[in-house]
Design an enzyme around this catalytic site. Structure first.
Site, short mmCIF file in Angstrom:
data_model
loop_
_atom_site.label_atom_id
_atom_site.label_comp_id
_atom_site.label_asym_id
_atom_site.label_seq_id
_atom_site.Cartn_x
_atom_site.Cartn_y
_atom_site.Cartn_z
N GLY A 77 7.13 32.01 61.22
CA GLY A 77 7.67 33.26 61.75
C GLY A 77 7.85 33.29 63.25
N ILE A 78 7.57 34.46 63.83
CA ILE A 78 7.77 34.67 65.26
C ILE A 78 6.84 33.79 66.07
CG2 ILE A 78 7.56 36.37 67.11
CD1 ILE A 78 8.40 38.48 64.98
N GLY A 79 5.60 33.59 65.59
CA GLY A 79 4.67 32.73 66.31
C GLY A 79 5.18 31.31 66.42
N SER A 108 4.34 46.48 68.47
CA SER A 108 5.49 46.98 67.72
C SER A 108 5.92 48.31 68.30
CB SER A 108 5.12 47.17 66.24
OG SER A 108 6.10 47.93 65.56
N ALA A 145 0.58 30.93 64.49
CA ALA A 145 1.82 30.31 64.96
C ALA A 145 2.41 29.29 64.00
CB ALA A 145 1.59 29.66 66.32
N ASN A 146 1.91 29.23 62.78
CA ASN A 146 2.44 28.22 61.86
C ASN A 146 3.76 28.63 61.21
OD1 ASN A 146 0.29 29.98 60.45
ND2 ASN A 146 1.52 29.24 58.73
N TYR A 156 -0.40 49.73 59.72
CA TYR A 156 0.07 48.78 60.74
C TYR A 156 0.33 49.44 62.09
CZ TYR A 156 2.88 45.13 62.93
OH TYR A 156 3.37 44.19 63.80
#
Length: 245
Positions: free
Chosen positions: A12-14, A140, A9-10, A163
């Site tokens: 981007g989306i997080g 995804s 979570a540091n 992925y």
């Protein structure tokens, strides 16, 4: 105050999910592989006036790190209300079924699937103490077997072996986890944030981190009438969000 742990979570989306949950009154633990990067993210949020947040060193591929994070959070709270399994890697190139190495597959699955399993199993005791526990496994729409086999799908020609297969495995884990917790107050879902422009895809995405964070946060906050055991991709299905496996 409800408490949430978000892995990776540091940025981007997080990070955006953390911001939105903070704005909705949650206390957020930012899981970050690098504690320094996690603390930098905390400072950014505090500069916005979002103060109910702290960083926790959490490397999802390392069982000792996961155990240490569980002990650290357990010293601060007896209850965890939400777990967002967001940490993931794309696996690099090539991603062809005939060219990607087994080592590449192992690295991607170790983070994207086994990391989800490690963290979920480590924190399930704290989650069970919540009145309305929620687990969101970030997935995804590219992991949908139905969409990937449909020549009319927009991204049909965008094939990758690593992925999407790891996220398809996360989807199966989500189904089983929701089943195991079916007679409880848990809501467990696999949620796609959309094709969002971040470092993860070299900013090739067509959506924004704000849109992606909103989609994840929504299912972290759903009420008791919300779905469980579902695969949600609102970019693919804006009406209900539910997407074929």
């Amino acid at each position: 105050m409800k408490q949430v742990l978000i892995t990776g979570a540091n940025k981007g989306i997080g990070f955006e999910t953390a911001r939105q949950l903070l704005q909705n009154g949650y206390y957020v633990y930012i899981g970050s592989r690098s504690l320094e990067n996690g603390q930098a993210a905390v400072e950014k949020l505090k500069a916005e006036g979002l103060t109910q947040v702290e960083a926790v060193q959490l490397e999802v591929t390392n069982s000792e790190s996961v155990r240490a994070a569980r002990e650290e959070i357990g010293r601060k709270t007896d209850v965890l209300d939400v777990l967002v399994n967001n940490a993931g890697i794309n696996g690099g190139m090539p991603q062809s079924s005939l060219e990607a190495s087994v080592d590449q597959f192992e690295r991607v699955f170790n983070t994207n699937l086994y990391g989800v399993v490690r963290v979920t199993q480590a924190f399930i005791d704290l989650l069970k103490k919540s009145a309305q526990p929620r687990i969101v496994n970030v997935s995804s729409s590219g992991s949908s077997l139905t969409l990937q086999s449909d020549p009319t799908w927009t991204y049909y020609s965008h094939k990758a072996a690593l992925y999407p297969s790891s996220k398809a495995a996360v989807n199966m884990y989500t189904i089983d986890l929701a089943y195991q917790l079916r007679d409880t107050a848990f809501k467990v879902n696999a949620v796609c944030p959309g094709f969002v422009a971040t470092d993860f895809n070299n900013h090739r995405g067509t959506g924004t981190v704000q849109e992606g964070g909103t989609r994840i946060a929504k299912y972290a906050m759903i009420g008791q009438d919300g779905p469980t055991g579902k695969f949600i991709a609102e970019e693919h299905n804006p009406q209900t969000g539910e997407t074929p496996w």
